[in-house]
Motif scaffolding. Structure first.
Motif, mmCIF file in Angstrom:
data_model
loop_
_atom_site.group_PDB
_atom_site.id
_atom_site.type_symbol
_atom_site.label_atom_id
_atom_site.label_comp_id
_atom_site.label_asym_id
_atom_site.label_seq_id
_atom_site.Cartn_x
_atom_site.Cartn_y
_atom_site.Cartn_z
ATOM 1 N N SER A 108 6.733 -0.912 8.494
ATOM 2 C CA SER A 108 7.437 -2.008 7.816
ATOM 3 C C SER A 108 7.998 -1.568 6.486
ATOM 4 C CB SER A 108 6.479 -3.177 7.597
ATOM 5 O OG SER A 108 7.011 -4.067 6.652
ATOM 6 N N VAL A 109 9.191 -1.999 6.185
ATOM 7 C CA VAL A 109 9.837 -1.640 4.930
ATOM 8 C C VAL A 109 9.324 -2.516 3.782
ATOM 9 C CG1 VAL A 109 11.827 -3.210 4.983
ATOM 10 C CG2 VAL A 109 12.072 -0.918 4.007
ATOM 11 N N ALA A 146 6.277 -3.099 2.619
ATOM 12 C CA ALA A 146 5.126 -2.710 1.819
ATOM 13 C C ALA A 146 5.545 -1.944 0.561
ATOM 14 C CB ALA A 146 4.167 -1.885 2.655
ATOM 15 N N ASP A 195 7.027 5.667 5.049
ATOM 16 C CA ASP A 195 8.370 5.218 5.448
ATOM 17 C C ASP A 195 9.452 5.874 4.597
ATOM 18 O OD1 ASP A 195 7.805 3.841 3.150
ATOM 19 O OD2 ASP A 195 8.215 1.854 3.969
ATOM 20 N N LEU A 228 10.102 7.100 -1.755
ATOM 21 C CA LEU A 228 10.477 5.932 -2.549
ATOM 22 C C LEU A 228 10.415 6.329 -4.021
ATOM 23 C CD1 LEU A 228 8.267 3.355 -0.611
ATOM 24 C CD2 LEU A 228 10.735 3.704 -0.333
HETATM 25 CU CU LIG Z 1 7.232 0.998 2.273
#
Ligand SMILES: [Cu+2]
Length: 209
Positions: free
Chosen positions: A14-15, A17, A137, A140
């Motif tokens: 999932s994006v 979090a 993912d 970041l």
């Molecule tokens: Cu994330």
């Protein structure tokens, strides 16, 4: 190898979090969708920089991902607006050790900027730190624009403590209660030997850009 691993994980995670930089204050309000971009989508330094200790500081993140790794790179450029500004002669300017944890939650890590002995890092210098975070993912990023001070102490209302949380899909969803509270600088494991790993992460980001 890291690149393909991250690509695969990005497809199934999932994006929502992601992670937040709680201290020092990041550039601009948090925008989850922009976090895979340079400085979380904020290309320019802020005018109101945060004063930050030249040595003996810390930074705090809140991770929605269990199983994350984070590092810090620094730029002495006045208005760093690209990853290149965080390198000198092709080498990334890495501050401090790598941090990682198997848990989601809030984590405080030491950030002794002077200890990295980077050219131009001194009392009164304007610098920008960029947190590089990998939680499954993709890379970041969050940045903080700082003015370093050798006689500044982090205010006592800024708490440096760790608190693990049950992993959940979204940072905004309520109901996840902390499972444990640990002492400051305790729960997040810090590894000095993970510099090569950070370079690998950045390399993967460059490929994606
Ligand atoms: Cu994330």
């Amino acid at each position: 190898m890291f690149f393909s691993l991250f690509t695969a994980l990005a497809l199934i995670t999932s994006v929502n979090a992601h992670f937040r930089l709680l201290y020092p204050e990041p550039r601009g309000p948090f925008v989850a969708d922009n976090e895979p971009n340079f400085c979380g989508g904020y290309n320019n330094a802020v005018n109101n920089r945060s004063t930050f200790p030249l040595s003996g500081g810390f930074f705090t993140i809140k991770s929605g991902h269990p199983g994350w790794t984070a590092g810090v790179i620094i730029s002495t450029v006045q208005n760093p607006n690209s990853f290149d500004n965080f390198s000198v002669n092709g080498e990334q300017q890495i501050v401090g050790a790598y941090a990682k944890s198997d848990d989601a939650g809030t984590f405080c890590m030491p950030l002794d900027i002077s200890a990295a002995k980077i050219d131009g890092v001194k009392d009164g210098a304007n610098v920008t730190i960029q947190i590089v975070f990998a939680g499954g993912d993709g890379n970041l990023y969050q940045c903080a624009d700082l003015t370093l001070s050798s006689n500044f102490t982090v205010p006592s209302n800024v708490v440096c403590a760790n608190e693990t949380a049950a992993p959940h899909g979204s940072e905004t969803s309520g109901g996840a209660s902390p499972s444990q509270t640990a002492g400051a600088l305790g729960a997040a494991h810090v590894f000095a030997g993970y510099v090569a790993l950070l370079l690998g992460f950045i390399g993967a980001a460059t490929l994606l850009a």
